[in-house]
Design a protein around this motif. Structure first.
Motif, mmCIF file in Angstrom:
data_model
loop_
_atom_site.group_PDB
_atom_site.id
_atom_site.type_symbol
_atom_site.label_atom_id
_atom_site.label_comp_id
_atom_site.label_asym_id
_atom_site.label_seq_id
_atom_site.Cartn_x
_atom_site.Cartn_y
_atom_site.Cartn_z
ATOM 1 N N ASN A 344 -8.183 5.035 5.039
ATOM 2 C CA ASN A 344 -7.620 5.993 4.093
ATOM 3 C C ASN A 344 -6.928 7.160 4.791
ATOM 4 O O ASN A 344 -5.872 7.625 4.346
ATOM 5 C CB ASN A 344 -8.724 6.511 3.173
ATOM 6 C CG ASN A 344 -9.199 5.457 2.194
ATOM 7 O OD1 ASN A 344 -8.472 4.522 1.875
ATOM 8 N ND2 ASN A 344 -10.423 5.575 1.727
ATOM 9 N N MET A 397 -9.930 9.076 -8.079
ATOM 10 C CA MET A 397 -9.005 7.987 -8.402
ATOM 11 C C MET A 397 -7.956 7.772 -7.317
ATOM 12 O O MET A 397 -7.117 6.888 -7.456
ATOM 13 C CB MET A 397 -8.329 8.169 -9.765
ATOM 14 C CG MET A 397 -9.314 8.112 -10.925
ATOM 15 S SD MET A 397 -8.534 7.893 -12.532
ATOM 16 C CE MET A 397 -7.542 9.373 -12.642
ATOM 17 N N LEU A 398 -8.001 8.549 -6.245
ATOM 18 C CA LEU A 398 -7.166 8.287 -5.092
ATOM 19 C C LEU A 398 -8.060 7.942 -3.901
ATOM 20 O O LEU A 398 -9.264 8.215 -3.901
ATOM 21 C CB LEU A 398 -6.261 9.483 -4.778
ATOM 22 C CG LEU A 398 -5.220 9.805 -5.841
ATOM 23 C CD1 LEU A 398 -4.396 11.027 -5.453
ATOM 24 C CD2 LEU A 398 -4.299 8.612 -6.091
ATOM 25 N N ASN A 399 -7.473 7.365 -2.871
ATOM 26 C CA ASN A 399 -8.266 6.733 -1.816
ATOM 27 C C ASN A 399 -9.186 7.682 -1.063
ATOM 28 O O ASN A 399 -10.297 7.314 -0.672
ATOM 29 C CB ASN A 399 -7.330 6.036 -0.828
ATOM 30 C CG ASN A 399 -6.358 6.997 -0.171
ATOM 31 O OD1 ASN A 399 -5.934 7.984 -0.767
ATOM 32 N ND2 ASN A 399 -5.996 6.716 1.064
ATOM 33 N N LEU A 503 -3.315 4.366 -4.084
ATOM 34 C CA LEU A 503 -3.748 4.200 -5.469
ATOM 35 C C LEU A 503 -4.713 3.023 -5.601
ATOM 36 O O LEU A 503 -5.741 3.117 -6.297
ATOM 37 C CB LEU A 503 -2.527 4.000 -6.364
ATOM 38 C CG LEU A 503 -2.714 4.200 -7.864
ATOM 39 C CD1 LEU A 503 -3.221 5.602 -8.173
ATOM 40 C CD2 LEU A 503 -1.417 3.922 -8.603
ATOM 41 N N LEU A 504 -4.404 1.917 -4.928
ATOM 42 C CA LEU A 504 -5.264 0.728 -5.006
ATOM 43 C C LEU A 504 -6.656 1.022 -4.447
ATOM 44 O O LEU A 504 -7.670 0.682 -5.067
ATOM 45 C CB LEU A 504 -4.614 -0.424 -4.243
ATOM 46 C CG LEU A 504 -5.457 -1.694 -4.089
ATOM 47 C CD1 LEU A 504 -5.739 -2.310 -5.458
ATOM 48 C CD2 LEU A 504 -4.747 -2.711 -3.184
ATOM 49 N N GLY A 506 -8.087 3.810 -4.215
ATOM 50 C CA GLY A 506 -8.779 4.793 -5.036
ATOM 51 C C GLY A 506 -9.315 4.212 -6.326
ATOM 52 O O GLY A 506 -10.407 4.559 -6.771
ATOM 53 N N LEU A 507 -8.556 3.301 -6.938
ATOM 54 C CA LEU A 507 -8.952 2.745 -8.227
ATOM 55 C C LEU A 507 -9.851 1.521 -8.096
ATOM 56 O O LEU A 507 -10.734 1.293 -8.927
ATOM 57 C CB LEU A 507 -7.699 2.366 -9.038
ATOM 58 C CG LEU A 507 -6.810 3.516 -9.490
ATOM 59 C CD1 LEU A 507 -5.553 2.979 -10.175
ATOM 60 C CD2 LEU A 507 -7.567 4.444 -10.428
ATOM 61 N N TYR A 508 -9.629 0.723 -7.035
ATOM 62 C CA TYR A 508 -10.386 -0.531 -6.921
ATOM 63 C C TYR A 508 -10.706 -0.823 -5.457
ATOM 64 O O TYR A 508 -10.121 -1.712 -4.831
ATOM 65 C CB TYR A 508 -9.580 -1.684 -7.530
ATOM 66 C CG TYR A 508 -10.387 -2.949 -7.720
ATOM 67 C CD1 TYR A 508 -11.530 -2.965 -8.525
ATOM 68 C CD2 TYR A 508 -9.993 -4.132 -7.113
ATOM 69 C CE1 TYR A 508 -12.260 -4.110 -8.708
ATOM 70 C CE2 TYR A 508 -10.718 -5.299 -7.288
ATOM 71 C CZ TYR A 508 -11.857 -5.286 -8.089
ATOM 72 O OH TYR A 508 -12.583 -6.425 -8.271
#
Length: 563
Positions: A344, A397-399, A503-504, A506-508
Motif C-alpha cells: 500500500n 475504504m482506501l488501501n 481503491l481495490l 481498500g474495498l476488498y
C-alpha cells in the motif's frame, strides 16, 4: 525456462540493446517494451503461482541451477506469496516510471533508461533469490543504478544526496553480510554436517541459525538489523532518505518509495524473523519503540516542511514505522498488516511522487510558498492528488486504512498482561495497548500535515510562479513538446491504474490477505518455537524429572506454547 528467470532477463536484454541504438529517441520505446513485456510475463506467472497452498510457495515458478557446487552456491530462484506481491508491485511500477520519464528526461537518455532497466532486474532478483549469496548480489547491485539516477539526473544537490545514499546503505549492507556469513560458517560446524560442507541455501541456513545459542542470535540480530533497518529506513537511521527523495528525479523517487525501501522490510521479514526468532522476540519492544519515535518525531518534522516533496519523503519514515510496528508485534494480525503496508505504501506514496513530479515539470518548484490553489487551474491533477493523499493518510475504504489498522491492532493484541482490564482478546507477546495507543497518535499528526499540504497546494487562492508552464505558456499538447496546463492523457493513464489498486485494496483486501495467510502463519510459528526453545527451562516436579516433555507450538496469533 522458469518465468522468474525470464522476469530478470527481459529488462537486462532490453538494457543491453539500448547502448547500441543509433537514435536518441529509441531508448524510450525499448525501455517501455521491456517493462511492458515483463509485466505481461508477470501476469502469466501469477496464474502459475498457487497462492493459497499450505506453504504459500509456488513450486511451478522455482528454478535452480549449479553455480559453484564446491562452495555450496547455486543460482536458485523461488517465490512465495509475500515476495510474489512485491514482484508484482515492481512490475507495475516499471512501465509507469518509464512513461513518466518521457518528458522529464531529455539528456543522456541512453544512460538513464539503461540503468532504470538494470534496476528493475536487480529488484526482481532480490525478491526471488533463494540462495544467500545470490540474494546479496542482487541486494547490493540495486545501489549502483539508484546512485546513477540520483547523482546524474537529480536536482541541485544531487551529488551529495547520491553519496549519502550510497554510503549509508552500503555500510549497513556490509554489516548485514557479516551476520549472514557467520550463519553460513556456523552451518559448516553443525553436528548434522560432518563433512563441514558450505551451503548458502536460505532455508537450510534458517534452520542452522535457529539452532544457535541465544547470545549468538543476539549478535546476528544486531548485524542484520543494522544493515536492513538502514534500507527501511528505521529511526534513527533514516537521515539519508529525505535528501535522496528530494533530489532524485520523479521516477527515481517513485522506485525508491515504491520498491527500494521494501527491500529492507522484506529482508527483515525473510531473514531476521526466521533466522533469529528468539532475538526478534527479545528485542521486539526496542524495535517497536524506535518505530514509534519515527512515527511521531518524523511526523512533527513533516509538519514544518515547506518543500512538498521533502514533506512526502519524511512521511515515508513515519509510514514505514507503522510497517515495522506491525511486523514486530509478531502475531498474524500484525504481520499481515505489515506485509500489506509494504504494498500500500508503494502504491499511494509512489503516486504522490508522480503527482508532485507533474507539477514540478510545469512550474519548476516544489515550495508550498510558491504554489497554491492549483485546483483552479489543474482540477484533474487536484482530484488525483487529494485521492492519493487520503489513501496515504489512511482514510477508510482506501488501501492505507486496512494495513495501518491491522498494524495497530497487531501491536494492541501482542500482550498477555492486560486481561485484568477486560482485554481478553489479547495475544501473547511483548507489546500491547500502550504501544498501539502512542503509535495511533501518529495517525492524527499525519492527518494534520497531509491536510495542511493539501490545503496549501490544492485549495486556497491561486498562487503560482510567474509563468504558467515550464515549456512555454502551458498550452498545447505533448506532441509539440509543450505540457498542457492540466494533466495530459499520458499522465492520467499513469495515475489511473494506481488509483484503481488503491481503491481495490481498500474495498476488498480479502484475496491479498488470504494469499499471505500461510506465509505469516509459518513465520509466527517459527517465532513461537524460537521463543520457547530459548526460554529458561521451567522447574519440573520431582516425579517428572528425567522424562521428556512433549512440546507443541501453535501457529495461531497467540503464539501460545503448551508443554
Amino acid at each position: 525456462m522458469s518465468l522468474l528467470l525470464v522476469l530478470i532477463l527481459i529488462p537486462l536484454v532490453a538494457a543491453a540493446i539500448i547502448p547500441a541504438v543509433p537514435r536518441k529517441s529509441w531508448p524510450y520505446p525499448i525501455a517501455l517494451i521491456g517493462t511492458l513485456l515483463s509485466a505481461a510475463v508477470g501476469v502469466v506467472a501469477a496464474f502459475q503461482h498457487d497462492w493459497l497452498t499450505a506453504s504459500g510457495k509456488s513450486e511451478a515458478l522455482a528454478f535452480s541451477a549449479p553455480w559453484m557446487p564446491k562452495l555450496g552456491l547455486s543460482f536458485s530462484l523461488g517465490v512465495n506469496s509475500v515476495s510474489g506481491l512485491l514482484i508484482a508491485l515492481t512490475l507495475l511500477l516499471g512501465p509507469i516510471c518509464v512513461v513518466a520519464s518521457r518528458t522529464a528526461i531529455t539528456e543522456r537518455v541512453r544512460t538513464y533508461y539503461f540503468w532504470l532497466l538494470v534496476l528493475q532486474a536487480a529488484m526482481v532478483g532480490v525478491f526471488s533469490a533463494r540462495d544467500l549469496v545470490l540474494f546479496y548480489i542482487f541486494f547490493e547491485f540495486t545501489l549502483i543504478p539508484m546512485f546513477v539516477l540520483i547523482g546524474v539526473y537529480g536536482s541541485t544537490n544531487r551529488r551529495a544526496a547520491a553519496i549519502k545514499f550510497f554510503m549509508y546503505t552500503f555500510t549497513g549492507s556490509v554489516i548485514a553480510l557479516a551476520g549472514l556469513l557467520y550463519v553460513a560458517y556456523r552451518h559448516t560446524q553443525a553436528p548434522g554436517n560432518p563433512l563441514h560442507a558450505w551451503s548458502f541455501d536460505i532455508d537450510t541456513l534458517a534452520a542452522t541459525a535457529r539452532a544457535m545459542t541465544t547470545t549468538e542470535q543476539y549478535w546476528v540480530f544486531g548485524a542484520l538489523m543494522a544493515g536492513f533497518a538502514v534500507k527501511v529506513p528505521l529511526f534513527p537511521l533514516h537521515t539519508w532518505l529525505p535528501l535522496a527523495h528530494t533530489e532524485a528525479p520523479t521516477a527515481g523517487s517513485v522506485i525508491l518509495a515504491g520498491v527500494l525501501l521494501k527491500l529492507g522490510t522484506y529482508a527483515i521479514y525473510s531473514f531476521v524473523l526466521p533466522f533469529v526468532p528468539a532475538a526478534a522476540f527479545h528485542f521486539a519492544p526496542l524495535i517497536a519503540t524506535f518505530a514509534i519515535i519515527g512515527i511521531i518525531a518524523v511526523g512533527l518534522v513533516c509538519w514544518v516542511q515547506r518543500d512538498v516533496k521533502k514533506l512526502v519523503a519524511y512521511s515515508s519514515v513515519a509510514h514505514l514505522g507503522f510497517c515495522m510496528l506491525g511486523m514486530f508485534a509478531l502475531n498474524i494480525t500484525g504481520l499481515k498488516g505489515s506485509v500489506l503496508y509494504m504494498i500500500n505504501h508503494g502504491l499511494s506514496t509512489g503516486a504522490i511522487f508522480l503527482c508532485i513530479g507533474m507539477v514540478y515539470e510545469r512550474y519548476h518548484t516544489r515550495s508550498m510558498d510558491e504554489l497554491g490553489g492549483l485546483a483552479k487551474k489543474m482540477p484533474i491533477w487536484a482530484s488525483f492528488m487529494v485521492f492519493f493523499a487520503m489513501a496515504s493518510v489512511g482514510l477508510p475504504m482506501l488501501n492505507g486504512f486496512v494495513s495501518e489498522f491491522m498494524c495497530l491492532m497487531g501491536a494492541w493484541q501482542a500482550s498477555d498482561s492486560w486481561t485484568g482490564w477486560g482485554l481478553t482478546s489479547g495475544t501473547a507477546g511483548v507489546l500491547g495497548p500502550v504501544y498501539a495507543t502512542v503509535a495511533g497518535t501518529g495517525m492524527i499528526i499525519a492527518a494534520i500535515y497531509t491536510l495542511y499540504m493539501i490545503g496549501k497546494v490544492v485549495w486556497g487562492p491561486l498562487h503560482t510562479p510567474g509563468h504558467d508552464g515550464g515549456h512555454g505558456h502551458g498550452h498545447g499538447s505533448e506532441a509539440h513538446g509543450v505540457l498542457p496546463v492540466d494533466l495530459s492523457r499520458r499522465e492520467i493513464g499513469l495515475l489511473l491504474p494506481l488509483a484503481a489498486c488503491c481503491l481495490l485494496l481498500g474495498l476488498y483486501p480479502k484475496p491479498f490477505l488470504a494469499a499471505i495467510d500461510a506465509s505469516t502463519r509459518d513465520t509466527v510459528a517459527v517465532v513461537a518455537a524460537g521463543r520457547n526453545a530459548h526460554a529458561a527451562p521451567s522447574p519440573q516436579p520431582a516425579a517428572a524429572q528425567g522424562a521428556p516433555a512433549a512440546q507443541t507450538v501453535s501457529a495461531e496469533p497467540s503464539m501460545q506454547v503448551t508443554q
